[in-house]
Design a protein around this motif. Sequence first.
Motif, mmCIF file in Angstrom:
data_model
loop_
_atom_site.group_PDB
_atom_site.id
_atom_site.type_symbol
_atom_site.label_atom_id
_atom_site.label_comp_id
_atom_site.label_asym_id
_atom_site.label_seq_id
_atom_site.Cartn_x
_atom_site.Cartn_y
_atom_site.Cartn_z
ATOM 1 N N GLU A 1 46.524 128.733 -86.891
ATOM 2 C CA GLU A 1 45.096 129.172 -85.387
ATOM 3 C C GLU A 1 44.219 129.934 -86.228
ATOM 4 O OE1 GLU A 1 46.612 132.232 -82.919
ATOM 5 O OE2 GLU A 1 48.133 130.908 -82.416
ATOM 6 N N LEU A 2 43.298 130.057 -86.763
ATOM 7 C CA LEU A 2 42.378 130.613 -87.229
ATOM 8 C C LEU A 2 43.340 131.755 -88.656
ATOM 9 C CD1 LEU A 2 42.514 134.166 -86.498
ATOM 10 C CD2 LEU A 2 40.248 133.431 -85.023
ATOM 11 N N ARG A 3 43.661 132.447 -88.496
ATOM 12 C CA ARG A 3 43.950 132.737 -90.165
ATOM 13 C C ARG A 3 43.857 131.991 -90.778
ATOM 14 N NH1 ARG A 3 48.646 134.789 -85.873
ATOM 15 N NH2 ARG A 3 49.349 133.049 -86.128
ATOM 16 N N GLY A 4 44.358 130.686 -90.365
ATOM 17 C CA GLY A 4 43.898 129.363 -91.626
ATOM 18 C C GLY A 4 42.867 129.036 -91.241
ATOM 19 N N ALA A 5 42.454 128.765 -89.815
ATOM 20 C CA ALA A 5 40.781 128.280 -89.977
ATOM 21 C C ALA A 5 39.398 129.118 -90.512
ATOM 22 C CB ALA A 5 41.028 127.940 -88.386
ATOM 23 N N ILE A 6 39.601 130.100 -90.503
ATOM 24 C CA ILE A 6 38.157 130.598 -90.917
ATOM 25 C C ILE A 6 38.328 130.223 -92.310
ATOM 26 C CG2 ILE A 6 37.512 132.875 -91.488
ATOM 27 C CD1 ILE A 6 38.303 133.916 -88.644
ATOM 28 N N PRO A 7 39.327 131.067 -93.001
ATOM 29 C CA PRO A 7 39.418 130.999 -94.898
ATOM 30 C C PRO A 7 39.001 129.232 -94.937
ATOM 31 C CG PRO A 7 41.338 131.176 -94.269
ATOM 32 C CD PRO A 7 40.934 131.660 -93.009
ATOM 33 N N SER B 1 40.806 139.778 -84.300
ATOM 34 C CA SER B 1 41.846 138.767 -85.052
ATOM 35 C C SER B 1 40.627 138.564 -86.310
ATOM 36 C CB SER B 1 42.614 137.579 -84.498
ATOM 37 O OG SER B 1 43.372 137.770 -86.241
ATOM 38 N N GLY B 2 39.923 137.056 -86.378
ATOM 39 C CA GLY B 2 39.064 137.039 -86.793
ATOM 40 C C GLY B 2 38.078 138.049 -87.698
ATOM 41 N N LEU B 3 37.549 139.068 -86.734
ATOM 42 C CA LEU B 3 36.946 139.382 -87.371
ATOM 43 C C LEU B 3 37.675 140.145 -89.293
ATOM 44 C CD1 LEU B 3 34.647 141.242 -85.346
ATOM 45 C CD2 LEU B 3 33.842 139.569 -86.587
ATOM 46 N N ILE B 4 39.076 140.246 -88.788
ATOM 47 C CA ILE B 4 39.784 140.886 -89.755
ATOM 48 C C ILE B 4 39.708 139.939 -90.676
ATOM 49 C CG2 ILE B 4 42.481 141.543 -90.219
ATOM 50 C CD1 ILE B 4 42.536 143.133 -87.258
ATOM 51 N N ILE B 5 40.129 138.576 -90.620
ATOM 52 C CA ILE B 5 40.210 137.519 -91.255
ATOM 53 C C ILE B 5 38.591 137.323 -92.434
ATOM 54 C CG2 ILE B 5 39.992 135.351 -91.855
ATOM 55 C CD1 ILE B 5 43.214 136.375 -90.962
ATOM 56 N N VAL B 6 38.027 137.385 -91.233
ATOM 57 C CA VAL B 6 36.782 137.320 -92.283
ATOM 58 C C VAL B 6 36.399 138.672 -92.753
ATOM 59 C CG1 VAL B 6 34.174 137.636 -91.780
ATOM 60 C CG2 VAL B 6 34.873 136.540 -90.252
ATOM 61 N N GLY B 7 37.007 139.612 -93.115
ATOM 62 C CA GLY B 7 36.643 140.227 -93.955
ATOM 63 C C GLY B 7 37.576 140.336 -95.082
ATOM 64 N N LEU B 8 38.823 140.052 -94.606
ATOM 65 C CA LEU B 8 39.585 139.626 -95.877
ATOM 66 C C LEU B 8 39.047 138.194 -96.877
ATOM 67 C CD1 LEU B 8 43.479 139.216 -94.097
ATOM 68 C CD2 LEU B 8 42.266 140.409 -96.059
ATOM 69 N N VAL B 9 38.333 137.408 -96.183
ATOM 70 C CA VAL B 9 37.867 136.657 -96.711
ATOM 71 C C VAL B 9 36.856 136.923 -97.491
ATOM 72 C CG1 VAL B 9 37.072 133.998 -96.834
ATOM 73 C CG2 VAL B 9 38.427 134.360 -95.043
ATOM 74 N N LEU B 10 36.043 137.353 -97.175
ATOM 75 C CA LEU B 10 34.766 138.091 -98.017
ATOM 76 C C LEU B 10 35.079 139.308 -98.919
ATOM 77 C CD1 LEU B 10 32.373 139.130 -95.077
ATOM 78 C CD2 LEU B 10 32.121 137.165 -96.851
ATOM 79 N N LEU B 11 35.601 140.066 -98.680
ATOM 80 C CA LEU B 11 36.747 140.694 -100.290
ATOM 81 C C LEU B 11 37.775 140.086 -101.229
ATOM 82 C CD1 LEU B 11 37.662 143.546 -100.484
ATOM 83 C CD2 LEU B 11 39.992 143.303 -99.374
ATOM 84 N N CYS B 12 38.321 138.864 -100.803
ATOM 85 C CA CYS B 12 38.943 138.124 -101.734
ATOM 86 C C CYS B 12 37.619 137.053 -102.307
ATOM 87 C CB CYS B 12 39.850 137.156 -101.190
ATOM 88 S SG CYS B 12 41.023 138.171 -100.570
ATOM 89 N N GLY B 13 36.824 137.251 -101.331
ATOM 90 C CA GLY B 13 35.110 135.799 -102.106
ATOM 91 C C GLY B 13 35.970 134.828 -102.701
ATOM 92 N N GLY B 14 36.403 134.226 -103.495
ATOM 93 C CA GLY B 14 36.341 132.785 -104.343
ATOM 94 C C GLY B 14 37.860 132.696 -103.880
#
Length: 201
Positions: free
Chosen positions: A15-21, A155-168
């Motif tokens: 789902e979006l857990r993998g799609a967003i990153p 859920s999407g906002l949580i993943i966005v937060g993780l992606v922004l936090l992890c950067g590259g």
Amino acid sequence: MAIATVFIAILPVVELRGAIPFGASEKLFGSDALTIWQSFILSVLSCIFVASILLLLLRPIFEILKKIKYIRNFVNYLEEKFKNKAKKVTKLEPQVMDVSIVDKQAVKKQFLFVLVFSAVPIPLTGVWTASAIAVFLGLGFTKSLVALCIGTVISGLIIVGLVLLCGGYSTYIFHGFMIVAVVVILWIVVRGLVRRRRVRV
């Protein structure tokens, strides 16, 4: 890229857990990568589309699949799991006697459960499972879809937060979710096959 992101977003378990990153990964796509918010919007809309289809068609699809000999037991196993989840949600306080209060409490409890279940970005939660549970709860299309929309956005906002936090390192988030998804799907299939053999015996 956008099409690939949508495809990944509609896959069960991932789902979006993998799609967003995935969509926002500069390591995979360089300058062609989507922005994090483009990836978020595409993924959320894709998941909501899947949810609406599942809410309308899941029961008829299950009934058709149960007629196929080789997967009948596996489909029955999945249906039983969803029904058991639904039964747990509908348990109310025994001291409540007023039928109208019980009905309101049941609907509120069901709505919140579907919302939270779709909002938690871990394997075996998300719109696929939450939609199935909503169907077997009998929550109703509109209430179910509203709960799923809110949960999916969270859920999407949580993943966005993780992606922004992890950067590259966001690409590793995608790879991690893909690995977990494969393991979970294999586990479900194995459980279903074991159950089928037990029924035969």
